[in-house]
Motif scaffolding. Structure first.
Motif, short mmCIF file in Angstrom:
data_model
loop_
_atom_site.label_atom_id
_atom_site.label_comp_id
_atom_site.label_asym_id
_atom_site.label_seq_id
_atom_site.Cartn_x
_atom_site.Cartn_y
_atom_site.Cartn_z
N ILE A 172 13.71 29.85 39.01
CA ILE A 172 14.01 30.75 37.90
C ILE A 172 15.28 30.28 37.18
O ILE A 172 16.26 29.94 37.82
N GLY A 173 15.25 30.33 35.86
CA GLY A 173 16.39 29.88 35.05
C GLY A 173 15.87 28.95 33.98
O GLY A 173 14.67 28.67 33.93
N ASP A 174 16.76 28.46 33.12
CA ASP A 174 16.28 27.56 32.06
C ASP A 174 16.16 26.15 32.62
O ASP A 174 17.13 25.41 32.70
N ILE B 192 7.43 25.91 38.26
CA ILE B 192 6.67 26.27 39.45
C ILE B 192 6.44 24.99 40.26
O ILE B 192 5.96 23.99 39.71
N ALA C 31 9.02 29.18 43.05
CA ALA C 31 9.31 29.47 41.65
C ALA C 31 10.80 29.21 41.44
O ALA C 31 11.64 29.72 42.17
N ILE D 67 12.58 31.02 44.47
CA ILE D 67 11.85 32.09 45.15
C ILE D 67 10.62 31.46 45.80
O ILE D 67 9.80 30.84 45.13
#
Lengths: 337, 337, 337, 337
Positions: free
Chosen positions: B42-44, B2, B40, B29
């Motif tokens: 997203i993913g590893d 984040i 945000a 995002i």
């Protein structure tokens, strides 16, 4: 050394401890008190073998009277022991500033930084070739190639080179390329490394471990001194506390206290000490105001692209501005930058 | 991950950060909030190169979502990874106890201790040959001679041998004599040493640094795992706090928490963790009660004559008594000693 | 607010949490990730009732995005909120110094000190009438008689009076005699006291608790602000760490950080912050150099006879010298003493 | 008391200090050492007025020999001082468990919880009516109405009532409704409150401050004892350290150490001590295993709806299970639950 006997200690326990003190070459004086019996052991307790005494039956507590470090103490050497970096001297009137990137990335960037920090008044270039990183998945430094870049750039620009060494075996190689060998906070009690550095003819910049007491810090320096090298620069770089608004807590009272008790030069690292770019300026000024002999500061032309620690890194411009602001602070306490 | 943008961040700063996230292979995002804009990612996040992001203009704060360790986590290996010491297994039902002197002093004393702790139920003999000491003026261990004593005694008595290794170069020699190589608290982040230990075929006992977070502790284990050795025993031995009635604060909630998040076995060291003989018994029981897979305890026939750490050392008799008392505690939590 | 769901959370847990967020008046955005699902709760989370959310099934962790303090934040009041002490202003260019004995002992001594610190440039007289002491066997202050001495001396000499208040019931009485009411470190989270102080028309000097985070410190100020009093002076007086060469660790990076995040004036207490007379001077300079708006310093004509805290108390002469030395440091950072 | 003179101390400084010691009613023995001169002050130093001595010219350091607490020490009262809760006794063989919600919310919920914890074997009901909260924007408790609910429910169900008191003025009112008055961690050094509690005839549950040393904790108890109330229960509830995987670090070695040095009963609070529900069970067992006389645990039928601290709260079923598991652990150390 004061030996406090437990209220439950019997007469024979007391006598046994008195004998031990005397066999260790100290004079034992037994003081019988209302609540406790106490044995005062007179003499230089640091020369006596006193290990195990706390385990003797009937002993409640042992209180040393002397600080355990000797060579690093002002009593051993009442003046100061400045460290010479060719022309420059660290530990006298001039506050010396060491600056550069956290990690060496490539020749061009390193050269840019070196020229910028030289122009702003730095005396030496810092930069990591071997990077100890908390995670094995992080960038670990350019290693030997980084050393070469540093020494080439340092020579070209006219700056001394400060870089970290991680193991006793690296000492020789790093000493070929660097003017000052740095011991990182994580290695402050890597005694094999300290011993190896005690046997080279170059200055050592010793960083305080993040949870080392001042006494442990000076005992780490004592290792280097004991093995024959008295060119040791002590660096305060923040301790670990419960505080969460900074990465570490930069304990400046340790800087001021060290200046009282040791003859070695003391510098501060406001970059690692705070972990926040905006605090590097204020804490640099504070360090100089309370007596630091120098500063070590992270600088990068583009902190966002810095491989490591960008959030605490000044831009080249920011560093130049800070150097200008430090001048009057240094003068206010009878020094110069 | 984040990314919280500063209220002062401009639209182009936000877009710049979104681009960085996407170039790093994560999905971005953008969440527009009343007081803050947040991205945000997203993913590893652990597979992406995210260093330097905290230094990007307009970024206030970066919050990782995942723990940075992978190999050491229960998510990587939902079961447990017991460490085999020949017949014995550390990390299953039986609570395994390692015992012995802080430092190896001579053959006869070591043999006496080994026989006593074996008789009392210990699975392995501990003892320091290379002793890292805070002061250069203290006893530094018998070194190679100590290793030989340990391996001879271990073989003779039928105990596995656990001893500390200080540098990458010592690894080979120590591995010849010892069954388990110990990394001391001061070396928990000696990454060159961890890497060397990742490449041997013997178990490693990794002690938590006195100011290491649990995350840093697991990342140190991650070094060993990453280099190929999954026989790692985690040892909690006390953290440095403001408390002054014990040498360290033995954080048992770390033992219980580690059992939740990692598949590696976890043991406790109540001797170093407290520094007081009288607390070794109570804290041993507490460690077993909260889920420790084992204990490592200092034992000496005559603590007063122990070269190191006598004040926290049990006598052989005291150890035997403690082992008997531990039995019911282990049973109360579904284990045995 | 970011809500990280546990990998084990089921679809219905996620939906349940999304519903809770929406019912609390925030917008819920569900971010499905590879390893974790995350719910972003958009809106001012500080206005929503979010207690209990960490206990919801399937929730791993809740991460607030906003600092929990509102009224004390720079976002609430971008300028600064200086505190007026009649003619003088705390929180503008001039660095204001408050000085005096730890405890009020008698009229004559208090008068001597007041005249000396006034002559040296102090703006206010500090002195304890109610003394909270660690041991019940120690001197507890002159109480109401002390208040009378302070107000009489302050009026006579022309100094504002700063003194500590211990309970909500004392507030009225203390406010009759004092110009600034001090909340000691031990009472920083005595919320009933803070509330009472929020309802008086006099400035409050709020000392940071020895283990309070900066956030908790600002939330304590928030209590006073919330109840209607915005005349709050924040005072950094040292935090408790493992360091043992000083009584506390004076965290100056907190001073610099507070100046960034709050509009309230921030001062430092180098006497309690270090507990050593020799460090009061260096740390006073450092505090001014990093941006403190003022200092509070213990002064006594004869520290050896001071009822409390003599080891950290300056003599009147020592204080006068320090005030002279502080001038150039203040000027170096664009201020004056 | 040992007075270490500075190497720079002159003969007249030494004589001056010797005189002070004698005037204070202690015997002074001057020990002339190689590096330091030391004065041993023989007698009960706690009865002498020694404040200011550290400020005497030439004094380097003062080392007390005796712990400063008297009434709380085992020397004052070699047995133990159990606290009676009608039929039940805290501080003898049976481990007593106090359980209930963090905050009292309403009559029905409180009644449900009380019946559940009574059935599971708790001896007393805990619940906050006055809630000290870090933020002024959080729920502050039902106050007097909460007290009434507690006493009604306690009487109805047959449980003693434990609740917090915040100010000296509340003592009388709270004592009307509660059987045990709790002092929260933030108020451990609210000496006016301690004094008021020293004058009532009901037991006091004193929580250790999050950064209080054990000595400070016992001195806080000493206030209550000194004012005439010897019904004091000490409660260890976690200290603030650098650890971030738990809210606090529950120092169980303090429990074991307190049992050595004081005659007062000692209990542990694994709910606040860890801040994580999953750790409450393991740490409860560990506390019992190392000698705690009792536990205080947060329980709520629906932690998600609990007004405060849900993340560390057990369900009623979880509590009943834990009570069953605690039985064998208690038996393993010669006690019962």
């Amino acid at each position: 050394m004061i030996i406090v006997m437990d209220p439950s200690a019997e007469e024979e326990d007391i006598q046994h401890m008195v004998d031990k003190v005397e066999r260790a070459g100290l004079e034992a004086i037994l003081l019988r008190g209302e609540k406790r019996n106490v044995i005062a052991a007179i003499g230089d307790e640091r020369d006596a073998v006193t290990e195990g005494w706390t385990a003797v039956r009937g002993v409640e507590r042992i209180i040393p009277i002397l600080h355990p470090y000797k060579l690093a103490s002002r009593e051993a050497s009442p003046g100061s022991t400045p460290v010479r970096l060719n022309g420059a001297v660290l530990g006298e009137t001039k506050v010396q500033v060491i600056a550069g990137p956290c990690a060496v990335e490539d020749l061009d960037t390193t050269l840019d930084i070196a020229q910028a920090v030289k122009a702003a008044g730095a005396v030496a270039l810092r930069g990591g070739a071997y990077k100890p990183r908390t995670s094995p998945h992080s960038f670990q430094g350019l290693q030997e190639e980084g050393l070469k870049i540093l020494s080439e750039v340092g020579r070209h620009v006219g700056l001394k080179v400060v870089t970290e060494v991680l193991t006793p075996e690296q000492v020789e190689l790093v000493a070929e390329h660097a003017d000052v060998l740095q011991v990182g906070a994580r290695n402050m009690q890597n005694f094999m490394l300290l011993r190896a550095l005690g046997q080279i003819g170059k200055p050592v910049l010793l960083k305080r471990g993040i949870s080392a007491t001042v006494e442990e810090f000076l005992l780490a320096a004592e290792y280097i001194l004991k093995w024959g090298n008295n060119q040791v620069i002590l660096c305060c770089r923040g301790i670990r506390t419960f505080e969460d608004h900074t990465r570490f807590t930069l304990s400046l009272s340790s800087v001021a206290y060290l200046k009282e008790v040791t003859h070695l030069p003391v510098i501060a690292d406001p970059s690692h000490g705070t972990g926040r770019r905006s605090l590097v300026g204020p804490m640099s000024k504070a360090a100089v105001a309370c007596g630091a002999d120098g500063l070590i500061i992270e600088v990068h032309p583009d902190p966002e692209r810095a491989a490591v620690d960008g959030q605490q890194t000044l831009t080249c411009d920011g560093f130049a501005r800070l150097m200008k602001e430090l001048g009057p602070v240094a003068e206010a306490v009878g020094r110069e930058v």
